[in-house]
Motif scaffolding. Structure first.
Motif, PDB file in Angstrom:
ATOM      1  N   GLY A 123      -4.680   0.866 -16.383  1.00 49.81           N
ATOM      2  CA  GLY A 123      -5.167   0.434 -17.690  1.00 49.81           C
ATOM      3  C   GLY A 123      -4.421  -0.784 -18.168  1.00 49.81           C
ATOM      4  N   GLU A 124      -4.962  -1.449 -19.199  1.00 50.93           N
ATOM      5  CA  GLU A 124      -4.394  -2.713 -19.668  1.00 50.93           C
ATOM      6  C   GLU A 124      -2.911  -2.613 -19.973  1.00 50.93           C
ATOM      7  N   ASP A 125      -2.489  -1.531 -20.606  1.00 56.09           N
ATOM      8  CA  ASP A 125      -1.077  -1.371 -20.960  1.00 56.09           C
ATOM      9  C   ASP A 125      -0.371  -0.352 -20.078  1.00 56.09           C
ATOM     10  N   ARG A 126      -0.995  -0.029 -18.955  1.00 52.52           N
ATOM     11  CA  ARG A 126      -0.408   0.969 -18.054  1.00 52.52           C
ATOM     12  C   ARG A 126      -0.319   0.402 -16.640  1.00 52.52           C
ATOM     13  N   VAL A 127       0.371  -0.710 -16.534  1.00 49.20           N
ATOM     14  CA  VAL A 127       0.610  -1.367 -15.256  1.00 49.20           C
ATOM     15  C   VAL A 127       2.114  -1.333 -14.978  1.00 49.20           C
ATOM     16  N   SER A 128       2.485  -0.987 -13.770  1.00 56.94           N
ATOM     17  CA  SER A 128       3.908  -0.971 -13.443  1.00 56.94           C
ATOM     18  C   SER A 128       4.113  -1.359 -11.990  1.00 56.94           C
ATOM     19  N   ILE A 129       5.263  -1.955 -11.720  1.00 58.67           N
ATOM     20  CA  ILE A 129       5.695  -2.250 -10.358  1.00 58.67           C
ATOM     21  C   ILE A 129       7.104  -1.685 -10.224  1.00 58.67           C
ATOM     22  N   GLY A 130       7.280  -0.755  -9.292  1.00 59.07           N
ATOM     23  CA  GLY A 130       8.608  -0.176  -9.128  1.00 59.07           C
ATOM     24  C   GLY A 130       8.560   1.112  -8.332  1.00 59.07           C
ATOM     25  N   GLY A 131       9.644   1.395  -7.638  1.00 58.19           N
ATOM     26  CA  GLY A 131       9.747   2.609  -6.846  1.00 58.19           C
ATOM     27  C   GLY A 131       9.232   2.428  -5.431  1.00 58.19           C
ATOM     28  N   GLY A 132       9.733   3.252  -4.541  1.00 59.50           N
ATOM     29  CA  GLY A 132       9.262   3.245  -3.153  1.00 59.50           C
ATOM     30  C   GLY A 132       9.513   1.954  -2.424  1.00 59.50           C
ATOM     31  N   LEU A 133      10.620   1.284  -2.719  1.00 61.12           N
ATOM     32  CA  LEU A 133      10.893  -0.024  -2.101  1.00 61.12           C
ATOM     33  C   LEU A 133      10.986   0.095  -0.586  1.00 61.12           C
ATOM     34  N   ILE A 134      10.206  -0.738   0.091  1.00 59.90           N
ATOM     35  CA  ILE A 134      10.245  -0.819   1.559  1.00 59.90           C
ATOM     36  C   ILE A 134      10.938  -2.115   1.947  1.00 59.90           C
ATOM     37  N   ARG A 135      11.882  -1.998   2.853  1.00 58.94           N
ATOM     38  CA  ARG A 135      12.570  -3.176   3.374  1.00 58.94           C
ATOM     39  C   ARG A 135      12.079  -3.411   4.805  1.00 58.94           C
ATOM     40  N   PRO A 136      11.031  -4.226   4.951  1.00 63.30           N
ATOM     41  CA  PRO A 136      10.445  -4.442   6.286  1.00 63.30           C
ATOM     42  C   PRO A 136      11.435  -5.017   7.283  1.00 63.30           C
ATOM     43  N   GLU A 137      11.250  -4.671   8.542  1.00 61.06           N
ATOM     44  CA  GLU A 137      12.049  -5.213   9.628  1.00 61.06           C
ATOM     45  C   GLU A 137      11.130  -5.692  10.736  1.00 61.06           C
ATOM     46  N   VAL A 138      11.635  -6.567  11.574  1.00 64.07           N
ATOM     47  CA  VAL A 138      10.847  -7.127  12.677  1.00 64.07           C
ATOM     48  C   VAL A 138      11.302  -6.479  13.976  1.00 64.07           C
ATOM     49  N   VAL A 139      10.332  -5.992  14.751  1.00 63.36           N
ATOM     50  CA  VAL A 139      10.632  -5.356  16.028  1.00 63.36           C
ATOM     51  C   VAL A 139       9.813  -6.019  17.136  1.00 63.36           C
ATOM     52  N   LYS A 140      10.156  -5.667  18.350  1.00 68.62           N
ATOM     53  CA  LYS A 140       9.322  -6.123  19.473  1.00 68.62           C
ATOM     54  C   LYS A 140       9.232  -5.029  20.520  1.00 68.62           C
TER      55      LYS A 140
END
Length: 313
Positions: free
Chosen positions: A296-313
């Protein structure tokens, strides 16, 4: 504990790690995803990440789980297939089903461009090696509306960095100049900590309401941050949220910004963004993924569940 016992334990741990890596068939290349201005495309059960990292084009990484990423052996777009030969910044890639092609929008030499490919890996090629507009601009992003119309959001240097919008023509490679409309200009205190900059736009729509996510301040500032605004029209007027900034300094990360929302395979929103290399160094900026809620217009959030991507092969 004797030195021999410690040595045996150490060797045992090394063997366990080696077996684990061999079992998964992956070897760690980098503990970070080394791209700035990131964008994630989800297509046919695979995630593709694009961003600013090289002087001669764009790399592409792929992943099944958002944590482990593999870098393609070839560039998604090289300068030989593009207008310009320096300052390749902020690519975003979309699959256009009616054309059965992938479209990459990006800036090079501070001009906005578009290239196409039959694969998310590329190679992306410009049919005509020219920018969309002769005037300088950066940070392109496209929103495809439900009525089939497409809109290009980008930054013009009209009073600092200012976000503008224009409707794209049916070929998706030109804009309707008569529709060019200003959207977001840095004016709030949090947006003016370092420079007069509003950039990195992304637009999504939910329940008839348009949401624009954008970044403010110079990217070199530790206070580079993300805010959002809402509108009943893709052209605005845009109402900035009182909750801004929405994303600002996550854990030890600073300079957090210029990201883009995307839907994961479960249909849940995530937000990919970059941060400074450290608290004392800006570059190489690296990318991270975090949870995002849009209810909703006043119900937007960014936060939690932080992923720290890594590069593999």
């Amino acid at each position: 504990m004797s030195m021999n016992v410690l040595k045996k334990i150490f060797l045992s741990v090394l063997c366990t790690v080696a077996v684990s890596v061999a079992a998964w068939g992956e070897e760690l290349v980098s503990a970070v995803l080394p791209i700035a201005d990131p964008y994630v495309l989800f297509y046919e059960d695979t995630y593709y990440a694009y961003g600013t990292s090289r002087a001669d084009g764009f790399e592409v990484y792929s992943s099944k789980d958002l944590k482990s990423w593999k870098r393609s052996s070839r560039l998604a777009l090289s300068k030989e297939d593009s207008y310009g030969d320096k300052w390749f910044w902020a690519p975003e890639v979309y699959y256009v089903a009616k054309e059965k092609k992938f479209y990459m929008y990006y800036s090079v030499e501070e001009h906005v461009c578009v290239a196409t490919s039959d694969s998310p890996f590329g190679p992306f090629v410009q049919d005509e090696k020219k920018p969309i507009r002769e005037e300088k601009g950066i940070d392109t992003s496209v929103f495809f509306d439900e009525d089939g119309k497409a809109y290009l959001y980008f930054v013009r240097f009209t009073n600092g960095n200012v976000i503008w919008c224009a409707e794209l023509k049916d070929n998706l490679k030109e804009i309707k100049e008569e529709t060019l409309t200003q959207c977001i200009e840095a004016a709030e205190p949090w947006e003016l900590v370092f420079g007069k900059v509003a950039e990195g736009p992304s637009v999504v729509k939910q329940d008839g309401l348009y949401y624009m996510f954008y970044s403010a301040n110079d990217f070199r500032s530790q206070d580079y941050a993300v805010g959002y605004a809402t509108s009943d029209s893709p052209f605005g007027p845009w109402k900035k949220s009182r909750k801004n900034p929405l994303l600002h300094k996550v854990e030890e990360l600073v300079g957090t910004g210029h990201g883009a929302p995307f839907l994961d395979r479960t249909g849940r929103y995530r937000y990919v963004f970059h941060a400074h290399k450290s608290r004392t160094e800006v570059n190489q900026r690296n990318s991270y993924i975090i949870d995002m809620s849009l209810t909703g217009e006043d119900r937007v959030s960014i936060g939690g569940g932080l992923i720290r991507p890594e590069v593999v092969k």
